[in-house]
Write an enzyme that holds these catalytic residues in place. Structure first.
Site, PDB file in Angstrom:
ATOM      1  N   HIS A  69      13.340  31.194  31.617  1.00 11.13           N
ATOM      2  CA  HIS A  69      12.766  29.465  31.666  1.00 11.13           C
ATOM      3  C   HIS A  69      14.333  28.651  31.973  1.00 11.13           C
ATOM      4  O   HIS A  69      13.587  27.473  32.045  1.00 11.13           O
ATOM      5  CB  HIS A  69      12.391  29.205  30.165  1.00 11.13           C
ATOM      6  CG  HIS A  69      13.280  29.266  28.923  1.00 11.13           C
ATOM      7  ND1 HIS A  69      12.899  29.768  28.612  1.00 11.13           N
ATOM      8  CD2 HIS A  69      13.971  27.821  28.541  1.00 11.13           C
ATOM      9  CE1 HIS A  69      14.294  29.124  26.995  1.00 11.13           C
ATOM     10  NE2 HIS A  69      14.697  28.128  27.657  1.00 11.13           N
ATOM     11  N   ASP A 116      10.421  36.177  28.802  1.00  9.72           N
ATOM     12  CA  ASP A 116      11.407  35.529  28.812  1.00  9.72           C
ATOM     13  C   ASP A 116      12.664  36.161  29.365  1.00  9.72           C
ATOM     14  O   ASP A 116      13.767  36.134  28.162  1.00  9.72           O
ATOM     15  CB  ASP A 116      11.229  34.467  27.627  1.00  9.72           C
ATOM     16  CG  ASP A 116      12.308  33.211  28.189  1.00  9.72           C
ATOM     17  OD1 ASP A 116      12.152  32.756  29.545  1.00  9.72           O
ATOM     18  OD2 ASP A 116      12.255  32.626  27.394  1.00  9.72           O
ATOM     19  N   SER A 211      19.558  28.826  24.625  1.00 12.88           N
ATOM     20  CA  SER A 211      18.164  29.454  24.913  1.00 12.88           C
ATOM     21  C   SER A 211      19.358  30.330  25.861  1.00 12.88           C
ATOM     22  O   SER A 211      20.417  30.427  26.279  1.00 12.88           O
ATOM     23  CB  SER A 211      17.726  29.000  25.380  1.00 12.88           C
ATOM     24  OG  SER A 211      16.293  28.218  25.153  1.00 12.88           O
TER      25      SER A 211
END
Length: 257
Positions: A69, A116, A211
């Site tokens: 992402h 992810d 992230s």
């Protein structure tokens, strides 16, 4: 209880302090400079400057692993930095790269954040040093952490829910949570898949901007910081991490390109 009473003032102060301190990456500490030499900063171009947006980690001399992402728009306009501790300070240990190719997992879901994981091929081979090193990642058949095992992660993500960002790398220890708990309807429900683990600790969590960073267990990357609740540190929305060993075949095939 009257307005302005000592008890009310104390309670309000405590609430405000909890918001500022936030149950997120500030639950940890500043890392020792270059003690995590595999860390990468993905910086997106904003007008004439670059701003840190995601983390990553060096897994081979020309490959960085991160979250899918983080690179939905590909690698254009992204500067990748290795060898950093302070993002702002200039030093000879930092190396800047552009991204030659982005490989997102083909089954990544923006709705659930399943699968992810992404691999970034750098424009050139990184020169390894005390400040730039690769990190071993867990492969299929390896031992992943179990419930209550302590794992660690790091990043330059937000220090609180107000969006304050640190200049220097932060690190935090959290504990792997029971899978059945994370899969409960009042946690993540069916959105919690076999490709994920969740980890948390009181007043400790990853946050916006972390992230793509690694979740480390016994010196090996076992997860990738993926997603969580809208607010960092929410008790029933702990940090979600992609289980790397679930993707061994895809990783090997991609890095042969």
């Amino acid at each position: 209880m009257s307005r302005g009473s000592p008890d009310l003032v104390t309670a309000a102060a405590a609430l405000f302090a909890s918001i500022l301190a936030c149950e997120c990456i500030t639950g940890g500490n500043e890392a020792i400079a270059h003690s995590r030499p595999y860390m990468a900063s993905l910086q997106f171009k904003k007008t004439d400057t670059f701003k840190h947006e995601c983390g990553g980690f060096l897994v081979a001399e020309q490959w960085v692993m991160t979250a899918a992402h983080c690179v939905l728009q590909g690698g254009q306009g992204i500067r990748l930095v290795l060898g950093a501790h302070s993002l702002a300070e200039s030093n000879d240990l930092k190396t800047h790269f552009t991204i030659a190719e982005v490989f997102r997992h083909p089954d990544f879901s923006i709705n659930t954040y399943d699968n992810d994981i992404a691999l970034l091929k750098l424009d050139r081979v990184a020169v390894l040093s005390d400040a730039v090193k690769t990190l071993e990642f867990q492969r299929d058949g390896g031992t992943n952490p179990q419930t209550d095992d302590v794992v660690s992660t790091a990043g330059w993500g937000a220090k609180n829910n107000l969006g304050s960002r640190p200049d220097k790398l932060q690190e935090v220890d959290v504990a792997v949570m029971l899978r059945t708990l994370c899969g409960r309807s009042d946690y993540y429900g069916k959105g919690f898949t076999d490709n994920m683990m969740c980890a948390s600790a009181r007043r400790k969590d990853t946050c916006d901007g972390d992230s793509g960073g690694p979740l480390v267990f016994k010196g090996v990357a076992v997860g990738i910081t993926s997603n969580g609740g809208k607010k960092c540190g929410t008790a029933r929305k702990p940090g979600l991490y992609t289980i790397i060993s679930r993707f061994t075949q895809w990783i090997d095939g991609t890095m042969q390109q």
